[in-house]
Scaffold this active site. Structure first.
Site, mmCIF file in Angstrom:
data_model
loop_
_atom_site.group_PDB
_atom_site.id
_atom_site.type_symbol
_atom_site.label_atom_id
_atom_site.label_comp_id
_atom_site.label_asym_id
_atom_site.label_seq_id
_atom_site.Cartn_x
_atom_site.Cartn_y
_atom_site.Cartn_z
ATOM 1 N N TYR A 53 0.756 -1.413 0.078
ATOM 2 C CA TYR A 53 -0.083 -0.086 0.043
ATOM 3 C C TYR A 53 0.896 1.199 0.033
ATOM 4 C CZ TYR A 53 -4.072 -2.766 0.280
ATOM 5 O OH TYR A 53 -5.040 -3.877 0.030
ATOM 6 N N ARG A 56 1.258 1.861 -3.521
ATOM 7 C CA ARG A 56 0.087 2.411 -4.066
ATOM 8 C C ARG A 56 0.092 3.731 -3.960
ATOM 9 N NH1 ARG A 56 0.694 -2.168 -5.235
ATOM 10 N NH2 ARG A 56 1.393 -1.295 -7.371
ATOM 11 N N VAL A 88 -9.539 3.224 -4.157
ATOM 12 C CA VAL A 88 -8.904 3.804 -2.897
ATOM 13 C C VAL A 88 -8.083 5.100 -3.291
ATOM 14 C CG1 VAL A 88 -9.040 1.494 -1.658
ATOM 15 C CG2 VAL A 88 -7.088 1.993 -3.122
ATOM 16 N N ASP A 89 -8.132 5.493 -4.536
ATOM 17 C CA ASP A 89 -7.510 6.407 -4.947
ATOM 18 C C ASP A 89 -8.403 7.712 -4.631
ATOM 19 O OD1 ASP A 89 -9.154 7.167 -7.239
ATOM 20 O OD2 ASP A 89 -8.217 5.673 -8.384
ATOM 21 N N HIS A 104 -14.216 0.907 -0.063
ATOM 22 C CA HIS A 104 -13.034 0.294 0.124
ATOM 23 C C HIS A 104 -11.827 0.757 0.694
ATOM 24 C CE1 HIS A 104 -14.470 -3.136 -3.177
ATOM 25 N NE2 HIS A 104 -15.113 -3.190 -2.120
ATOM 26 N N THR A 171 -16.018 -1.268 -13.696
ATOM 27 C CA THR A 171 -15.714 -2.361 -12.763
ATOM 28 C C THR A 171 -16.150 -3.633 -13.277
ATOM 29 O OG1 THR A 171 -16.732 -3.199 -10.589
ATOM 30 C CG2 THR A 171 -17.987 -1.528 -11.735
ATOM 31 N N SER A 172 -15.479 -4.581 -12.855
ATOM 32 C CA SER A 172 -15.700 -6.063 -13.548
ATOM 33 C C SER A 172 -17.224 -6.528 -12.933
ATOM 34 C CB SER A 172 -14.602 -6.885 -13.184
ATOM 35 O OG SER A 172 -14.254 -7.025 -11.986
#
Ligand code: OAD
Length: 227
Positions: A53, A56, A88-89, A104, A171-172
């Protein structure tokens, strides 16, 4: 004002240079999801998880919001827009969106490992392995890992239920409970799904826009001027 709810995932940030999770070359090909994104991985090897993280977060400082984030923010001039993101960005914030729910968690925040509500801003700096939260517990990334509850999910479901227009972008729809939110949309809601690849979702009133987020959002903007 009509209400737009945008459910966003990693694909909306892909053109900013942030790697998605499940595409070919995605993060889950490079890392073991159980080691870096599951609560058991944190318990087993917190050092590895902190490093993942921290990387990231460092990368986030180097990228910029793209046209898709900006168009979504600009829609606030004509619509009441809420973004419900799995990301989460902070690219929605930096593009100017004002109502954002992070399902998330958020990279630029850290929290106590015992109290989910004790959250501190850390910006883009790394979290050190032995760094303590204000309550003395180990400071950890403010990320909702697999195996943990998603505290914002009920609020998000209530908001999705109010949508006149639901946007599903990048999003998948693989990860629950977030993917289940689409089921809360009202029967009358108009749904637009923007993704360059096929997403296994079929519903009422749905328009598929098989484009990357930036070009897809430009098309959507034109459609919505006539809404
Ligand atoms: P995925 O990586 O599962 O899916 C990304 C989606 O974006 C796919 O449907 C791609 O086809 C699409 N995509 C790729 N490039 C795109 C582009 N330029 N424009 C638009 N779409 C594009 O990511 P998510 O669905 O966001 O959670 O993943 C959900 C959760 O799984 C994440 O929040 C994360 C992950 O594990 C945690 O780590 C807790």
């Amino acid at each position: 004002m009509k209400k737009i709810i945008a459910l966003t995932g990693a694909g909306i940030s892909a053109e900013s240079g942030i790697t998605t999770f499940r595409d070919s070359g995605g993060l889950w090909e490079q890392y073991d999801i159980m080691e870096v994104a599951h609560i058991d991985g944190w318990r087993k090897n917190p050092q590895l998880v902190q490093r993942f993280y921290n990387e990231r977060r460092k990368q986030l400082e180097e990228v910029e919001p793209n046209a898709a984030h900006h168009i979504l923010a600009e829609l606030e001039k004509d619509f009441d827009v809420t973004v419900v993101t799995q990301n989460v960005d902070n690219l929605h914030e930096r593009a100017g969106s004002t109502k954002i729910i992070h399902l998330h968690g958020e990279l630029t925040k850290a929290r106590s490992s015992v109290n989910t509500d004790m959250i501190v801003d850390i910006g883009y700096r790394p979290i050190e392995l032995d760094e303590k939260a204000p309550d003395g517990s180990q400071l950890r990334p403010h990320i909702v890992w697999f195996g943990e509850a998603v505290p914002m999910i009920e609020k998000a479901a209530d908001i999705v239920a109010q949508a006149d227009i639901l946007l599903i972008i990048g999003t998948s729809l693989n990860v629950y409970p977030a993917a289940g939110l689409v089921g809360y949309a009202d029967r009358k809601a108009q749904i637009y799904l923007i993704d360059p690849n096929e997403v296994p979702y079929s519903g009422r009133n749905i328009t598929m826009i098989r484009e990357k987020a930036t070009t897809g959002m430009k098309k959507l903007k034109n459609i919505l001027t006539n809404f």
